[in-house]
Design a protein around this motif. Structure first.
Motif, mmCIF file in Angstrom:
data_model
loop_
_atom_site.group_PDB
_atom_site.id
_atom_site.type_symbol
_atom_site.label_atom_id
_atom_site.label_comp_id
_atom_site.label_asym_id
_atom_site.label_seq_id
_atom_site.Cartn_x
_atom_site.Cartn_y
_atom_site.Cartn_z
ATOM 1 N N LEU A 165 0.854 -1.173 0.000
ATOM 2 C CA LEU A 165 0.000 0.000 0.000
ATOM 3 C C LEU A 165 0.901 1.238 0.000
ATOM 4 O O LEU A 165 1.377 1.668 1.054
ATOM 5 N N PRO A 166 1.187 1.799 -1.183
ATOM 6 C CA PRO A 166 2.097 2.935 -1.272
ATOM 7 C C PRO A 166 1.662 4.096 -0.373
ATOM 8 O O PRO A 166 0.467 4.392 -0.243
ATOM 9 N N GLY A 167 2.657 4.745 0.230
ATOM 10 C CA GLY A 167 2.372 5.857 1.121
ATOM 11 C C GLY A 167 2.081 5.458 2.538
ATOM 12 O O GLY A 167 2.124 6.282 3.456
ATOM 13 N N LYS A 168 1.776 4.180 2.748
ATOM 14 C CA LYS A 168 1.510 3.659 4.093
ATOM 15 C C LYS A 168 2.493 2.550 4.468
ATOM 16 O O LYS A 168 3.093 2.559 5.536
ATOM 17 N N VAL A 169 2.637 1.594 3.561
ATOM 18 C CA VAL A 169 3.512 0.441 3.799
ATOM 19 C C VAL A 169 4.811 0.651 3.022
ATOM 20 O O VAL A 169 4.779 0.904 1.815
ATOM 21 N N LYS A 170 5.925 0.549 3.703
ATOM 22 C CA LYS A 170 7.223 0.849 3.110
ATOM 23 C C LYS A 170 7.532 -0.093 1.948
ATOM 24 O O LYS A 170 7.263 -1.292 2.004
ATOM 25 N N ALA A 171 8.097 0.456 0.887
ATOM 26 C CA ALA A 171 8.459 -0.332 -0.290
ATOM 27 C C ALA A 171 9.825 -0.978 -0.102
ATOM 28 O O ALA A 171 10.741 -0.390 0.486
ATOM 29 N N GLY A 172 9.960 -2.215 -0.601
ATOM 30 C CA GLY A 172 11.236 -2.915 -0.585
ATOM 31 C C GLY A 172 11.744 -3.259 0.794
ATOM 32 O O GLY A 172 12.948 -3.454 0.999
ATOM 33 N N ALA A 173 10.847 -3.371 1.755
ATOM 34 C CA ALA A 173 11.249 -3.594 3.144
ATOM 35 C C ALA A 173 10.942 -5.017 3.590
ATOM 36 O O ALA A 173 10.189 -5.754 2.954
ATOM 37 N N GLU A 174 11.553 -5.390 4.701
ATOM 38 C CA GLU A 174 11.262 -6.649 5.374
ATOM 39 C C GLU A 174 10.812 -6.340 6.796
ATOM 40 O O GLU A 174 11.388 -5.470 7.454
ATOM 41 N N ASN A 175 9.806 -7.053 7.260
ATOM 42 C CA ASN A 175 9.301 -6.883 8.614
ATOM 43 C C ASN A 175 9.368 -8.228 9.323
ATOM 44 O O ASN A 175 8.842 -9.220 8.830
ATOM 45 N N THR A 176 10.032 -8.249 10.469
ATOM 46 C CA THR A 176 10.247 -9.506 11.196
ATOM 47 C C THR A 176 9.260 -9.701 12.342
ATOM 48 O O THR A 176 9.429 -10.617 13.142
ATOM 49 N N THR A 177 8.232 -8.866 12.409
ATOM 50 C CA THR A 177 7.245 -9.015 13.482
ATOM 51 C C THR A 177 6.542 -10.369 13.368
ATOM 52 O O THR A 177 5.942 -10.668 12.339
ATOM 53 N N PRO A 178 6.597 -11.197 14.409
ATOM 54 C CA PRO A 178 5.857 -12.460 14.339
ATOM 55 C C PRO A 178 4.353 -12.207 14.298
ATOM 56 O O PRO A 178 3.820 -11.380 15.044
ATOM 57 N N GLY A 179 3.682 -12.895 13.393
ATOM 58 C CA GLY A 179 2.237 -12.761 13.292
ATOM 59 C C GLY A 179 1.649 -14.013 12.671
ATOM 60 O O GLY A 179 2.372 -14.855 12.131
ATOM 61 N N PHE A 180 0.309 -14.131 12.746
ATOM 62 C CA PHE A 180 -0.326 -15.291 12.126
ATOM 63 C C PHE A 180 -1.727 -14.920 11.691
ATOM 64 O O PHE A 180 -2.196 -13.797 11.897
#
Length: 479
Positions: A343-358
């Motif tokens: 989601l451009p403008g909200k979610v960073k482009a080309g990034a990795e997120n290591t937050t555990p989720g399910f």
């Protein structure tokens, strides 16, 4: 949405209301797309989503097989509370239904219903698996204005079925259907006998494109549950030569179930590339409608890679990367799934997120993204702050799995650690195992001997969180 309900809620939605497209692959392994490490299979469209969005590298399915995973996604309940915890056919408890899985009940709140009640137009296109047409789990009764696809996941073993469902009507697409299973063959193995008139995924992509075009001027929630790359392996033949002929020194004769295929590795890779083309077609439809960057896109898989059945060779493709286990297992390879958010403008482009989720987290997360109020009593947490601002999200509710199938298994994620036990419903239950997932995602070093307190904590969580379920029972063991 029904006209009266739409009129009631339309005024409450801002003109800039966010569209949501949630794409769910079927048995796609953590390492089966390029942006998650795949070296052999071409997935340019999925990789492009990752470049334009954020990869979630520690995201898990809610269950290691189809139906319960979809239940946790749709209801925001983990397997300790989910009504559906296994792949049981509806006919076991409801003999009046000839296809479909055990239905979710009438009273359960669902993610699409939350969007529908807020004035969104909603559609489910693809595979359902949470109750037959006419049951309490009918997708039209669970928040979807439109359903088009396979109601029953057993029927979805075939890519050339006799019919697909459009809401409560069967739409015939192959007068001579091709089954997903056949007896092993002798002599020369050919692909042509297993190709039907109409390839069901093509119709589902077309339906998605038409839905986007028809609803571009009003907010919508589109759930796209594609069936690739679930076996049987029988993709269309026109893309097969995208992959080398020398990959397959011998044919697959059907001895391990499902359909025979003369080039099983190439055909399996083609199925994943076809999935990638579907993603590209959906992205193109959003772009053509002028709403691509106003649409939140989530891409993930319902569970880990399939077993080496039906001609699949997960070792050849490194389908789960270096993870341990496959579909049906509470090890990382059965649960950790490739996940991308755009989601451009909200979610960073080309990034990795290591937050555990399910999967249970998507209900509150998507509601937060669309500024909707999530119902009380969900087992998931809101990951939206972590996805949009790199904020550290404290998990206030546990991540756990209570799975009655494949011998009976339980698992709990406790911070960086995972505690699990398998084969609970056998004569020789396995031992408790403890892994430091942050340091050892491959689960090679069992730390249970040095961390009995984690086992005690996991048992406390499981006994507190696992409610009784007569249809899908699991006995929680002691520490």
């Amino acid at each position: 949405m029904r006209p009266i309900l739409a009129a009631l809620f339309a005024c409450s939605l801002p003109a800039s209301a966010l569209n949501v497209v949630f794409i769910l692959a079927d048995d796609l392994g953590y390492g089966e797309v390029g942006c998650f490490g795949q070296q052999k299979i071409h997935t340019p469209n999925i990789d492009r989503l990752a470049k334009e969005g954020t990869k979630l590298t520690q995201h898990y399915s809610g269950a290691p097989v189809c139906a319960p995973a979809r239940c946790t996604l749709m209801t925001g309940k983990h397997l300790g509370h989910a009504e559906i915890r296994g792949n049981q056919q509806a006919s076991v408890s409801f003999p009046q239904f000839k296809e479909g899985q055990h239905p979710i009940s009438a009273g359960i709140a669902t993610l699409p219903a939350a969007f529908q009640k807020a004035g969104y137009t909603t559609a489910a296109i693809g595979k359902w698996g949470l109750g037959p047409v006419g049951s309490t789990g009918d997708p039209n009764k669970k928040g979807f204005d439109l359903f088009f696809g396979y109601n029953c996941q057993a029927v979805a073993h075939s890519y050339y079925p006799r019919f697909l469902w459009r809401n409560d009507q069967q739409v015939e697409i192959n007068p001579t259907p091709i089954p997903g299973h056949a007896k092993p063959v002798e002599g020369e193995v050919k692909a042509e006998p297993w190709i039907g008139k109409t390839y069901a995924p093509d119709l589902m992509v077309k339906e998605a494109q038409e839905f986007i075009a028809s609803n571009k001027s009003k907010p919508f929630f589109l759930y796209l549950a594609f069936i690739e790359p679930h076996v049987a392996i029988h993709p269309p033949l026109d893309h097969l030569d995208e992959y080398p002929k020398d990959w397959d020194a011998k044919p697959y004769r059907g001895e391990g179930g499902y359909l025979p295929n003369p080039r099983p590795r190439a055909a399996y890779a083609t199925m994943i590339s076809d999935l990638d083309r579907h993603v590209g077609a959906v992205r193109e439809a959003l772009e053509k409608a002028g709403i691509l960057d106003e649409t939140l896109i989530v891409f993930t898989s319902d569970n880990g890679a399939t077993h080496d059945a039906g001609g699949v060779d997960t070792e050849f493709f490194k389908s789960v990367g270096e993870l341990n286990g496959r579909k049906g297992s509470v090890y990382e390879g059965g649960l950790r799934v490739p996940t991308i958010v755009r989601l451009p403008g909200k979610v960073k482009a080309g990034a990795e997120n290591t937050t555990p989720g399910f999967f249970p987290d998507w209900f509150p997360t998507l509601c937060a993204a669309a500024d909707l109020k999530a119902p009380d009593g969900l087992d998931g947490i809101n990951l939206w702050p972590a996805l949009t601002s790199d904020a550290k999200v404290e998990r206030t509710k546990p991540m756990l799995w209570v799975f009655p199938e494949y011998g009976g298994q339980v698992a709990v994620r406790l911070g960086d650690f995972k505690v699990l036990r398998r084969n609970l419903d056998t004569k020789k239950p396995g031992p408790w195992q403890v892994f430091d997932i942050a340091k050892d995602p491959n689960e090679t070093t069992d730390l249970s001997a040095g961390h009995p307190e984690l086992i005690t904590q996991a048992v406390e969580v499981l006994k507190r969180e696992a409610s009784p379920n007569e249809i899908f029972p699991v006995k929680i063991p002691d520490a």
